[in-house]
Write a protein that holds these residues in place. Structure first.
Motif, mmCIF file in Angstrom:
data_model
loop_
_atom_site.group_PDB
_atom_site.id
_atom_site.type_symbol
_atom_site.label_atom_id
_atom_site.label_comp_id
_atom_site.label_asym_id
_atom_site.label_seq_id
_atom_site.Cartn_x
_atom_site.Cartn_y
_atom_site.Cartn_z
ATOM 1 N N PRO A 113 0.696 -1.336 -0.031
ATOM 2 C CA PRO A 113 0.012 0.155 0.041
ATOM 3 C C PRO A 113 0.954 1.134 0.047
ATOM 4 O O PRO A 113 0.407 2.395 -0.309
ATOM 5 N N TYR A 114 2.182 1.155 0.399
ATOM 6 C CA TYR A 114 3.016 2.210 0.286
ATOM 7 C C TYR A 114 2.420 3.617 1.328
ATOM 8 O O TYR A 114 2.361 4.592 0.916
ATOM 9 N N PHE A 115 1.886 3.055 2.576
ATOM 10 C CA PHE A 115 1.337 3.997 3.442
ATOM 11 C C PHE A 115 2.472 5.178 3.865
ATOM 12 O O PHE A 115 3.335 4.912 4.065
ATOM 13 N N GLU A 116 1.872 6.369 3.969
ATOM 14 C CA GLU A 116 2.487 7.587 4.216
ATOM 15 C C GLU A 116 2.095 8.212 5.488
ATOM 16 O O GLU A 116 2.984 8.949 6.219
ATOM 17 N N ASP A 117 1.178 7.840 5.563
ATOM 18 C CA ASP A 117 0.374 8.574 7.077
ATOM 19 C C ASP A 117 -0.902 7.723 7.787
ATOM 20 O O ASP A 117 -1.520 7.028 7.011
ATOM 21 N N VAL A 118 -0.926 7.864 9.069
ATOM 22 C CA VAL A 118 -2.277 7.201 9.437
ATOM 23 C C VAL A 118 -2.683 8.258 10.683
ATOM 24 O O VAL A 118 -1.726 8.853 11.169
ATOM 25 N N ILE A 119 -3.896 8.143 11.241
ATOM 26 C CA ILE A 119 -4.251 8.845 12.108
ATOM 27 C C ILE A 119 -5.358 8.082 12.738
ATOM 28 O O ILE A 119 -6.133 7.059 12.231
ATOM 29 N N GLU A 120 -5.719 8.313 14.200
ATOM 30 C CA GLU A 120 -6.918 7.860 14.709
ATOM 31 C C GLU A 120 -7.944 8.787 14.966
ATOM 32 O O GLU A 120 -7.849 9.953 15.232
ATOM 33 N N HIS A 121 -9.072 8.670 14.375
ATOM 34 C CA HIS A 121 -10.218 9.699 14.046
ATOM 35 C C HIS A 121 -11.035 9.748 15.196
ATOM 36 O O HIS A 121 -11.032 8.768 16.156
ATOM 37 N N SER A 122 -11.756 10.789 15.521
ATOM 38 C CA SER A 122 -12.601 10.849 16.608
ATOM 39 C C SER A 122 -13.746 9.952 16.741
ATOM 40 O O SER A 122 -14.060 9.269 18.023
ATOM 41 N N ASN A 123 -13.808 9.099 15.597
ATOM 42 C CA ASN A 123 -14.950 8.163 15.729
ATOM 43 C C ASN A 123 -14.332 6.713 16.064
ATOM 44 O O ASN A 123 -14.866 5.915 16.089
ATOM 45 N N GLY A 124 -13.044 6.809 16.460
ATOM 46 C CA GLY A 124 -12.571 5.715 17.136
ATOM 47 C C GLY A 124 -11.703 4.782 15.514
ATOM 48 O O GLY A 124 -11.069 3.792 15.903
ATOM 49 N N SER A 125 -11.935 5.029 14.636
ATOM 50 C CA SER A 125 -11.384 4.417 13.251
ATOM 51 C C SER A 125 -9.835 4.857 12.936
ATOM 52 O O SER A 125 -9.471 6.112 13.386
#
Length: 195
Positions: A113-125
């Motif tokens: 997938p060549y991920f560059e970034d990740v976050i945790e959203h306020s919805n928990g995902s």
């Protein structure tokens, strides 16, 4: 008058002998005033947790291939850590014990997938972005930017591809807006040019 002291160095830690990435490491502050460092060791994802003085609290490698490319790490709301890199995404608890790994993209563990970034959203995902990825069995389009939504247990809830016939469409970052939507930034690459 009161003078401000500048250039105060609390500690200095060289992780280059430990992390053998062909590219950069990622460092983020943690809720206990320490730091989490993400890199690679022996072609695998490597994490090191240090305290506010630079003392190693733990370090570990994981069964996720990594020796170059971008990687990013965040501390999740449960105190654990989520790392995204070019081959997949993993989550640990706050002691660095592996909770789950997702390799590749949905439906194909061998496609990176060549991920560059990740976050945790306020919805928990968790939302991870990257690219370029050619959607499964669709070679009529070029490499597309990818957005993956995952739950806290690592189950993929949705995978969405963006872009057209460019060879190198990708997302570089993702963040949550004030109204709880996603803001994605990236680029379109046409041959040797990016737009």
């Amino acid at each position: 008058t009161q003078s401000l002291e500048t250039n105060v160095i609390t500690f200095k830690k060289d992780v280059t002998p430990i992390s053998d990435c062909g590219y950069k490491v990622d460092v983020k502050p943690t809720i206990d005033f320490g730091y989490i460092i993400a890199g690679c060791k022996n072609d695998s994802v490597w994490l090191m947790k240090i305290d506010e003085f630079g003392n190693t609290q733990w370090e570990s490698t994981y069964g996720l291939l990594d020796y170059w490319g971008d990687r990013t790490i965040i501390q999740s709301s449960d105190g654990g850590y989520v790392l995204a890199c070019w081959t997949g995404i993993l989550k640990t608890n706050n002691f660095g014990e592996l909770e789950w790994i997702k390799k590749g993209v949905e439906g194909n563990q061998n496609k990176y997938p060549y991920f560059e970034d990740v976050i945790e959203h306020s919805n928990g995902s968790f939302y991870a972005v990257g690219g370029p990825v050619t959607p499964s069995n669709n070679f009529s389009v070029g490499g597309q930017a990818v957005l993956v939504k995952m739950n806290q247990n690592g189950s993929v809830l949705k995978t969405k591809f963006y872009g057209g016939n460019c060879e190198d469409d990708l997302f570089r970052s993702v963040l949550e807006s004030n109204d709880n939507r996603l803001i994605l930034t990236g680029e379109k690459g046409h041959g040797n040019e990016s737009f």
